[in-house]
Design a protein around this motif. Sequence first.
Motif, mmCIF file in Angstrom:
data_model
loop_
_atom_site.group_PDB
_atom_site.id
_atom_site.type_symbol
_atom_site.label_atom_id
_atom_site.label_comp_id
_atom_site.label_asym_id
_atom_site.label_seq_id
_atom_site.Cartn_x
_atom_site.Cartn_y
_atom_site.Cartn_z
ATOM 1 N N SER A 128 0.830 -1.210 0.000
ATOM 2 C CA SER A 128 0.000 0.000 0.000
ATOM 3 C C SER A 128 0.860 1.255 0.000
ATOM 4 N N GLY A 129 2.021 1.204 0.703
ATOM 5 C CA GLY A 129 2.932 2.342 0.669
ATOM 6 C C GLY A 129 3.509 2.570 -0.721
ATOM 7 N N SER A 130 3.888 1.475 -1.381
ATOM 8 C CA SER A 130 4.392 1.599 -2.751
ATOM 9 C C SER A 130 3.310 2.126 -3.682
ATOM 10 N N GLN A 131 2.077 1.671 -3.477
ATOM 11 C CA GLN A 131 0.976 2.134 -4.314
ATOM 12 C C GLN A 131 0.742 3.630 -4.129
ATOM 13 N N LYS A 132 0.821 4.109 -2.888
ATOM 14 C CA LYS A 132 0.607 5.541 -2.634
ATOM 15 C C LYS A 132 1.702 6.380 -3.296
ATOM 16 N N ARG A 133 2.959 5.926 -3.190
ATOM 17 C CA ARG A 133 4.053 6.676 -3.820
ATOM 18 C C ARG A 133 3.909 6.688 -5.339
ATOM 19 N N LEU A 134 3.482 5.561 -5.899
ATOM 20 C CA LEU A 134 3.300 5.499 -7.350
ATOM 21 C C LEU A 134 2.144 6.389 -7.796
ATOM 22 N N GLU A 135 1.086 6.466 -6.981
ATOM 23 C CA GLU A 135 -0.020 7.365 -7.298
ATOM 24 C C GLU A 135 0.429 8.819 -7.273
ATOM 25 N N ASP A 136 1.249 9.191 -6.275
ATOM 26 C CA ASP A 136 1.773 10.556 -6.213
ATOM 27 C C ASP A 136 2.642 10.858 -7.433
ATOM 28 N N THR A 137 3.468 9.879 -7.830
ATOM 29 C CA THR A 137 4.298 10.058 -9.026
ATOM 30 C C THR A 137 3.429 10.243 -10.267
ATOM 31 N N GLY A 138 2.348 9.472 -10.361
ATOM 32 C CA GLY A 138 1.434 9.612 -11.495
ATOM 33 C C GLY A 138 0.797 10.997 -11.545
ATOM 34 N N LYS A 139 0.442 11.559 -10.368
ATOM 35 C CA LYS A 139 -0.140 12.903 -10.339
ATOM 36 C C LYS A 139 0.869 13.942 -10.829
ATOM 37 N N VAL A 140 2.139 13.793 -10.421
ATOM 38 C CA VAL A 140 3.176 14.726 -10.869
ATOM 39 C C VAL A 140 3.371 14.619 -12.385
ATOM 40 N N LEU A 141 3.398 13.382 -12.900
ATOM 41 C CA LEU A 141 3.543 13.189 -14.338
ATOM 42 C C LEU A 141 2.363 13.792 -15.099
ATOM 43 N N HIS A 142 1.161 13.623 -14.547
ATOM 44 C CA HIS A 142 -0.022 14.180 -15.200
ATOM 45 C C HIS A 142 0.055 15.700 -15.253
ATOM 46 N N HIS A 143 0.492 16.333 -14.149
ATOM 47 C CA HIS A 143 0.641 17.791 -14.118
ATOM 48 C C HIS A 143 1.701 18.244 -15.121
ATOM 49 N N GLN A 144 2.793 17.500 -15.195
ATOM 50 C CA GLN A 144 3.849 17.827 -16.157
ATOM 51 C C GLN A 144 3.346 17.700 -17.588
ATOM 52 N N GLY A 145 2.532 16.672 -17.857
ATOM 53 C CA GLY A 145 1.948 16.517 -19.180
ATOM 54 C C GLY A 145 1.035 17.678 -19.546
ATOM 55 N N GLU A 146 0.253 18.189 -18.562
ATOM 56 C CA GLU A 146 -0.600 19.347 -18.820
ATOM 57 C C GLU A 146 0.236 20.570 -19.179
ATOM 58 N N GLN A 147 1.386 20.729 -18.522
ATOM 59 C CA GLN A 147 2.268 21.848 -18.856
ATOM 60 C C GLN A 147 2.787 21.722 -20.292
ATOM 61 N N PHE A 148 3.170 20.520 -20.693
ATOM 62 C CA PHE A 148 3.609 20.306 -22.070
ATOM 63 C C PHE A 148 2.492 20.632 -23.065
ATOM 64 N N ASP A 149 1.264 20.230 -22.718
ATOM 65 C CA ASP A 149 0.126 20.527 -23.602
ATOM 66 C C ASP A 149 -0.070 22.037 -23.747
ATOM 67 N N ASN A 150 0.063 22.775 -22.644
ATOM 68 C CA ASN A 150 -0.065 24.233 -22.710
ATOM 69 C C ASN A 150 1.039 24.845 -23.574
ATOM 70 N N ILE A 151 2.251 24.297 -23.470
ATOM 71 C CA ILE A 151 3.351 24.793 -24.299
ATOM 72 C C ILE A 151 3.048 24.561 -25.773
ATOM 73 N N MET A 152 2.516 23.378 -26.104
ATOM 74 C CA MET A 152 2.185 23.079 -27.500
ATOM 75 C C MET A 152 1.070 23.988 -28.023
ATOM 76 N N VAL A 153 0.108 24.339 -27.162
ATOM 77 C CA VAL A 153 -0.938 25.283 -27.577
ATOM 78 C C VAL A 153 -0.333 26.640 -27.891
ATOM 79 N N GLY A 154 0.593 27.091 -27.024
ATOM 80 C CA GLY A 154 1.257 28.368 -27.280
ATOM 81 C C GLY A 154 2.077 28.364 -28.561
ATOM 82 N N LEU A 155 2.770 27.250 -28.840
ATOM 83 C CA LEU A 155 3.556 27.151 -30.066
ATOM 84 C C LEU A 155 2.661 27.146 -31.304
ATOM 85 N N ASN A 156 1.507 26.486 -31.199
ATOM 86 C CA ASN A 156 0.568 26.506 -32.321
ATOM 87 C C ASN A 156 0.061 27.921 -32.599
#
Length: 421
Positions: A128-156
Amino acid sequence: MSKDISIHSWPCSYYVSNEKRWVCGTLSLTPKSLRFTSSKDGENLASFRLFRISEIKKESSSFIFSSLTITEGNVKHWFSSLQPSRAVVFNVLEHFWREQLLGSGAAAGVEASESQTSKGKELIRLVSGSQKRLEDTGKVLHHQGEQFDNIMVGLNKIESDSDVADKLLSELESPPWWPFGKLPWRSQQEAKIQHEASASASASAKNGPGKEGVITKVPVIFSKGEDLNLKPGKLTVLVSALEISDSSSQHVHRYHREEVDDIRVHTPFELSIRQRFIGKPDISYRLMSAKMPEVLSILEMQYKKKIEFMPDYSAFKSTPEQSPSTPETSIWNSASGFIDCIRLSEAQSGEQQAQLQVLQPPVSDSEAQELKQMVMKLKNLALEAETELERQDEALDIITSSVDHATTHIDKHTRRMRKLL
């Protein structure tokens, strides 16, 4: 889960061999047994455990045209007038019977938990501890992906503004005496630039998305829409899709993750998936499986806002049942417990006499089942993280090429504007 709650039931007739007559009633399938109830007086005329069944067969005799026979030891039970059809009932009964024989435990995941052991608690805590850490990592990756999407919108947006600037500069550069609006050498240059851009776009499209990860595959009985003709098949849970195939592994339908509008869980063993459309019929499939409780834990993570538990599901969850012990299982458990759980203790305090101690198993069955579901969740999270990383790698490549392209265009436009000045 109460053994009296049925997974599915069918109207049919049952042949009472002692009285040599047919009785109308209902054949009901429960997680671990099968029973027939008379519709006239509600009497339970036949009831037997799934693991005691030795054969399920389609037959015909002089008494009936088509029937379904279930052999329990030396006793053969005859069922006829099955609705909606004999084939549907046979497919469902054979599926749950085979899974019971394979030791899947049709009620796994919904039975009452056993007494927990110290090692089992420790393992569950670590996972369960490993699962919680992996979930937190997934949230960070998701936020980072949203930032990349915003950058691509600006470039377009930068690219579209660059196209507007190019058109305006072309109009300023064209002399008033030229009747066609554009100089011939300017048209050749623009055609060359458009050809290079289309070539780079086609090259990036060929790379395509990363390889999809398969989380789990389970055998199912499925039907499309309101069709009652249940057929055997397989459900494959992917990171970004749900795929249904028939018994010969031929593709039937594929729901991409964004195409799933709702998942309705009717019982721990039955659910329906639907994709809505405007102006044409919805695409929905009804799935039934003895291993569905294992899949539900994954679907709850992937489709949190789209999954809905129906009232029948809460009826299953609200009536816990202690797992019944049978003579066969109790003898086997006693023998295996005696062999595996008795050891010779070391001499203590100078005592020279050996003692036999009965030890608890390191992990109970309920803990093993819980650990299995948690490991499947970990696999799902890991595959989702891998897919997100592959998507972000592709986004970084596109961002790099777009920035280079925008820089080249801005430098070119700057030189053209200086010539005009």
